[in-house]
Design an enzyme around this catalytic site. Structure first.
Site, PDB file in Angstrom:
ATOM      1  N   TYR A   9      85.900  10.982   1.343  1.00 40.40           N
ATOM      2  CA  TYR A   9      86.838  11.889   1.787  1.00 40.40           C
ATOM      3  C   TYR A   9      87.689  11.013   2.695  1.00 40.40           C
ATOM      4  CZ  TYR A   9      88.808  15.672   4.529  1.00 40.40           C
ATOM      5  OH  TYR A   9      89.616  16.762   5.054  1.00 40.40           O
ATOM      6  N   ASP A  43      76.739  15.113   6.397  1.00 40.29           N
ATOM      7  CA  ASP A  43      77.695  16.223   5.868  1.00 40.29           C
ATOM      8  C   ASP A  43      77.424  17.208   4.757  1.00 40.29           C
ATOM      9  OD1 ASP A  43      79.907  17.826   5.406  1.00 40.29           O
ATOM     10  OD2 ASP A  43      81.301  16.108   6.202  1.00 40.29           O
ATOM     11  N   ILE A  75      78.682  20.309   4.068  1.00 40.79           N
ATOM     12  CA  ILE A  75      79.510  21.381   4.174  1.00 40.79           C
ATOM     13  C   ILE A  75      79.685  22.117   2.680  1.00 40.79           C
ATOM     14  CG2 ILE A  75      80.775  20.440   6.111  1.00 40.79           C
ATOM     15  CD1 ILE A  75      83.240  19.752   4.573  1.00 40.79           C
ATOM     16  N   LYS A 133      84.000  25.572   2.890  1.00 44.73           N
ATOM     17  CA  LYS A 133      83.848  25.603   1.835  1.00 44.73           C
ATOM     18  C   LYS A 133      83.047  26.587   1.164  1.00 44.73           C
ATOM     19  CE  LYS A 133      86.288  21.692   2.657  1.00 44.73           C
ATOM     20  NZ  LYS A 133      87.884  21.746   2.415  1.00 44.73           N
TER      21      LYS A 133
END
Length: 486
Positions: free
Chosen positions: A153, A238, A240, A279
């Site tokens: 990302y 992570d 998410i 998300k």
């Protein structure tokens, strides 16, 4: 301009004037191109379609229906006004107990009920951005480094590095094995850092992956967990995109691995999870970020830091009610997965019709699109030239792989869940037209067709319903000017 920069450098802090924010990147430049010329089916049909925003807008109707059925959840309604004073008054930055309980239970459900979470380990932050920065502040000092598999990302360069002063060291993954993380690549990145006298404090994973849309299998997670435990470094996961898994295999959370009896020897103080509702629920504007750590000291430290990025008690109160509605949560998660699967299939099938392949994925709000066949030569300069044509002429904001630190030119991330069905079809029509022109001639042919594209509004025959802003991709927030898009 030069004088202004010099003047600012003399009166502002080094943090305010350095370039470590990472926003001078094609990833953010695509957003700026959209901001300056946003698509609208009636007002601006030739504008840029936002396909660089990983946002889930496919299930807003389900949330809106719940709100109508539960007016008490909001303190701004006649039915909920009785709670106004209590919620509006000062609250402990630990967070409302009912909110932390609801978040912990929701995290369990998004991981298939195969793992449990302790509400007392739930720490709030201002979105995933705040949560990621908070965990780094807790674990590392300026100059320390974290390993991160690439492509990764782009905003990690801002979220993780800018204010903390840490370094990110890419673990290069390759298309030859579908960008899977290998033990050898992790070992090489770690050993190279040590040779350079860089102190590695941990490994950061995104699972499901952004930008790949894939999930890590159990064996890979165990291998990475063993590696970090062996070298006494942290593992930050992570997660998410946990509830965006729409196809097999199912998500395996690092929490699930830690509960495995075979892993009892591991030091749990080294493992941490970052989560968000941006998300999975499509609520980025609510700024719900979560740090969940198995380390008591990290929980206590992160909780003190959370006062810099608290979630409003009004938002906590509302979401506690929604996420505690087990019937709603179960139906929402099932329907969200169904709609994501349907949209993913429709979009990738449309790409395949013109010979564009994507990495096989089972999660996320995007595809990892392979445009290598459209490159004149395999270089990043050529990738950027292709990207500029897609932005400026085809009018699609897609993100080039180089902005994700992909080591192979020609890959692009394209988002498909932040728009309605009709806009997706317009985007596919533009792609078909572009690929047809590209394959019928050379670059000069593309430029000759440029004016023809602009004259053609590229609209399909829609239903006659009136459009309004609620069915379109929203304008992104203003971002500082960067010269990369011309």
């Amino acid at each position: 301009m030069g004088f202004e920069i010099e003047k600012n450098n003399s009166i502002l802090s080094k943090l305010a004037t350095n370039e470590e924010h990472g926003e001078n990147s094609p990833y953010f430049d695509g957003w700026k191109a959209y901001d300056s010329d946003p698509f609208h089916p009636l007002k601006n049909p030739n504008g840029v379609i936002q396909m660089g925003l990983a946002e889930n807008q496919l299930c807003f109707d389900l949330i809106e229906q719940w709100i109508k059925r539960n007016p008490k959840a909001s303190i701004c309604t006649t039915e909920g006004i009785k709670s106004f004073k209590t919620i509006a008054n000062f609250q402990d930055y630990h967070g409302l107990p009912e909110f932390r309980r609801a978040i912990a239970k929701f995290m369990e459900k998004t991981r298939g009920g195969r793992v449990s979470f302790d509400p007392d380990r739930v720490v709030m932050a201002g979105g995933a951005t705040g949560a990621n920065e908070t965990i780094i502040f807790c674990l590392a000092d300026p100059g320390d480094a974290f390993l991160v598999p690439s492509p990764y990302y782009p905003a990690f360069n801002r979220d993780l590095r800018w204010r903390t002063g840490i370094q990110l060291i890419p673990i290069h993954c390759e298309s030859s094995n579908n960008f899977k993380i290998t033990a050898q690549a992790v070992k090489e990145a770690y050993e190279n850092a040590q040779k350079s006298n860089i102190k590695v404090k941990g490994l950061i994973l995104t699972n499901p992956s952004n930008p790949l849309g894939t999930t890590l299998d159990r064996d890979t997670l165990k291998s990475l967990l063993n590696f970090t435990n062996q070298h006494n470094i942290h593992l930050v996961c992570d997660e998410i995109y946990a509830a965006t898994v729409f196809d097999t295999p199912q998500l395996v959370s690092i929490a699930e691995i830690l509960e495995d009896n075979e892993m009892n020897y591991c030091n749990k103080d080294l493992f941490h999870i970052v989560y968000s509702l941006s998300k999975d629920m499509g609520l980025p504007g609510f700024r719900i970020g979560i740090v969940y750590s198995f380390n008591d000291a990290v929980v206590n430290c992160a909780r003190k830091m959370s006062s810099f990025g608290l979630v409003s008690t009004q938002t906590q109160h509302f979401l506690a009610a929604m996420l505690s509605d087990e019937n709603f949560v179960a139906s929402f998660l099932a329907e969200s997965a169904r709609r994501l699967a349907k949209r993913h299939k429709h979009f990738t099938n449309g790409l395949e019709e013109v010979g564009i392949k994507c990495l096989k994925s089972n999660a996320g709000l995007f595809c990892w699109m392979d445009l290598r066949p459209l490159l004149r030569e395999s270089t990043f300069d050529t990738e950027m030239s292709l990207w500029r044509v897609i932005i400026n002429d085809v009018k699609l904001n897609v993100s080039p792989g180089s902005s994700f630190d992909c080591q192979e030119p020609g890959f692009f991330r394209v988002c498909f869940a932040n728009m309605d069905d009709e806009t997706v079809d317009i985007a596919l029509a533009r792609i078909r037209r572009f690929v047809g022109v590209k394959r019928s001639g050379d670059e000069s042919t593309v430029m000759e067709k440029k004016q023809q594209w602009k004259k053609n509004n590229l609209r399909l025959s829609f239903s006659k319903r009136m459009y309004d802003e609620s069915v379109l991709s929203p304008l992104s927030s203003p971002i500082p000017h960067s010269p990369l898009v011309r």
